[in-house]
Scaffold this motif. Structure first.
Motif, PDB file in Angstrom:
ATOM      1  N   ALA A  14     -75.408-154.714  34.697  1.00 37.24           N
ATOM      2  CA  ALA A  14     -76.151-153.629  34.060  1.00 37.24           C
ATOM      3  C   ALA A  14     -75.947-152.331  34.839  1.00 37.24           C
ATOM      4  CB  ALA A  14     -77.628-153.972  34.001  1.00 37.24           C
ATOM      5  N   GLY A  15     -75.745-151.251  34.080  1.00 40.84           N
ATOM      6  CA  GLY A  15     -75.471-149.960  34.684  1.00 40.84           C
ATOM      7  C   GLY A  15     -73.996-149.653  34.838  1.00 40.84           C
ATOM      8  N   GLY A  16     -73.159-150.663  34.634  1.00 43.58           N
ATOM      9  CA  GLY A  16     -71.720-150.481  34.768  1.00 43.58           C
ATOM     10  C   GLY A  16     -71.091-149.879  33.525  1.00 43.58           C
ATOM     11  N   SER A  17     -69.767-149.748  33.577  1.00 49.97           N
ATOM     12  CA  SER A  17     -69.015-149.127  32.489  1.00 49.97           C
ATOM     13  C   SER A  17     -67.820-149.987  32.097  1.00 49.97           C
ATOM     14  CB  SER A  17     -68.503-147.743  32.912  1.00 49.97           C
ATOM     15  OG  SER A  17     -69.557-146.859  33.210  1.00 49.97           O
ATOM     16  N   LEU A  18     -67.436-149.865  30.848  1.00 50.53           N
ATOM     17  CA  LEU A  18     -66.209-150.468  30.325  1.00 50.53           C
ATOM     18  C   LEU A  18     -65.601-149.510  29.309  1.00 50.53           C
ATOM     19  CD1 LEU A  18     -67.145-154.204  29.600  1.00 50.53           C
ATOM     20  CD2 LEU A  18     -65.496-153.400  31.296  1.00 50.53           C
ATOM     21  N   ARG A  19     -64.289-149.604  29.149  1.00 43.21           N
ATOM     22  CA  ARG A  19     -63.609-148.822  28.126  1.00 43.21           C
ATOM     23  C   ARG A  19     -62.813-149.771  27.238  1.00 43.21           C
ATOM     24  NH1 ARG A  19     -58.374-145.218  28.074  1.00 43.21           N
ATOM     25  NH2 ARG A  19     -58.965-143.531  26.661  1.00 43.21           N
ATOM     26  N   LEU A  20     -63.173-149.775  25.963  1.00 41.19           N
ATOM     27  CA  LEU A  20     -62.465-150.580  24.982  1.00 41.19           C
ATOM     28  C   LEU A  20     -61.375-149.749  24.321  1.00 41.19           C
ATOM     29  CD1 LEU A  20     -65.450-152.356  23.179  1.00 41.19           C
ATOM     30  CD2 LEU A  20     -64.268-153.001  25.289  1.00 41.19           C
ATOM     31  N   SER A  21     -60.281-150.415  23.998  1.00 40.23           N
ATOM     32  CA  SER A  21     -59.176-149.774  23.301  1.00 40.23           C
ATOM     33  C   SER A  21     -58.843-150.560  22.044  1.00 40.23           C
ATOM     34  CB  SER A  21     -57.938-149.720  24.196  1.00 40.23           C
ATOM     35  OG  SER A  21     -58.172-148.987  25.372  1.00 40.23           O
ATOM     36  N   CYS A  22     -58.269-149.861  21.081  1.00 44.57           N
ATOM     37  CA  CYS A  22     -57.884-150.504  19.824  1.00 44.57           C
ATOM     38  C   CYS A  22     -56.627-149.824  19.302  1.00 44.57           C
ATOM     39  CB  CYS A  22     -59.018-150.385  18.815  1.00 44.57           C
ATOM     40  SG  CYS A  22     -58.582-150.864  17.138  1.00 44.57           S
ATOM     41  N   ILE A  23     -55.642-150.619  18.951  1.00 41.23           N
ATOM     42  CA  ILE A  23     -54.425-150.088  18.344  1.00 41.23           C
ATOM     43  C   ILE A  23     -54.352-150.561  16.900  1.00 41.23           C
ATOM     44  CG2 ILE A  23     -51.915-150.107  18.388  1.00 41.23           C
ATOM     45  CD1 ILE A  23     -52.018-150.416  21.371  1.00 41.23           C
TER      46      ILE A  23
END
Length: 123
Positions: A14-23
């Motif tokens: 909790a409090g962290g970050s993620l970056r999702l990608s989509c092609i």
């Protein structure tokens, strides 16, 4: 044939970050509105964020406003979801979707869907 492939999921505290990608491949990406949806265990798939064809308009579900940012890069046929300040309730499989027309929040509008990427947030 249009294909949609997501990546970038994972496990964070909790409090962290993620970056999702989509092609989105196999079609003219610039003709599609695109969005992120998510589905938690035992629940329906729900709208998270949407972005217009040229990225001039975006919209979010209230629970992620101020924490998530959706962007797109038409040169790369890609959309992204930057997720900050993640909470356990954000845990879900996240899906990328593309549509030619229609409201962002109506999942029935979308012509193409990816297989999803799991995001798990621990407390």
């Amino acid at each position: 044939q249009v294909q949609v492939v997501e990546s970038g999921g994972g496990s964070v505290q909790a409090g962290g970050s993620l970056r999702l990608s989509c092609i989105v491949s196999g079609g003219d990406f610039r003709t599609y509105r695109t969005a992120w949806y998510r589905q938690a265990p035992g629940e329906n798939r729900t709208f998270v964020a949407g972005i217009s064809r040229f990225g001039t308009y975006d919209v979010y579900t209230k629970s992620v406003e101020g924490r998530f940012i959706i962007t797109r890069d038409n040169a790369k046929n890609s959309i992204y979801l930057q997720m900050n300040d993640l909470r356990p309730e954000d845990t879900a499989v996240y899906f990328c979707a593309a549509a030619r027309e229609g409201p962002y929040g109506d999942s029935g509008n979308y012509d193409y869907w990816g297989q999803g990427t799991q995001v798990t947030v621990s407390s």
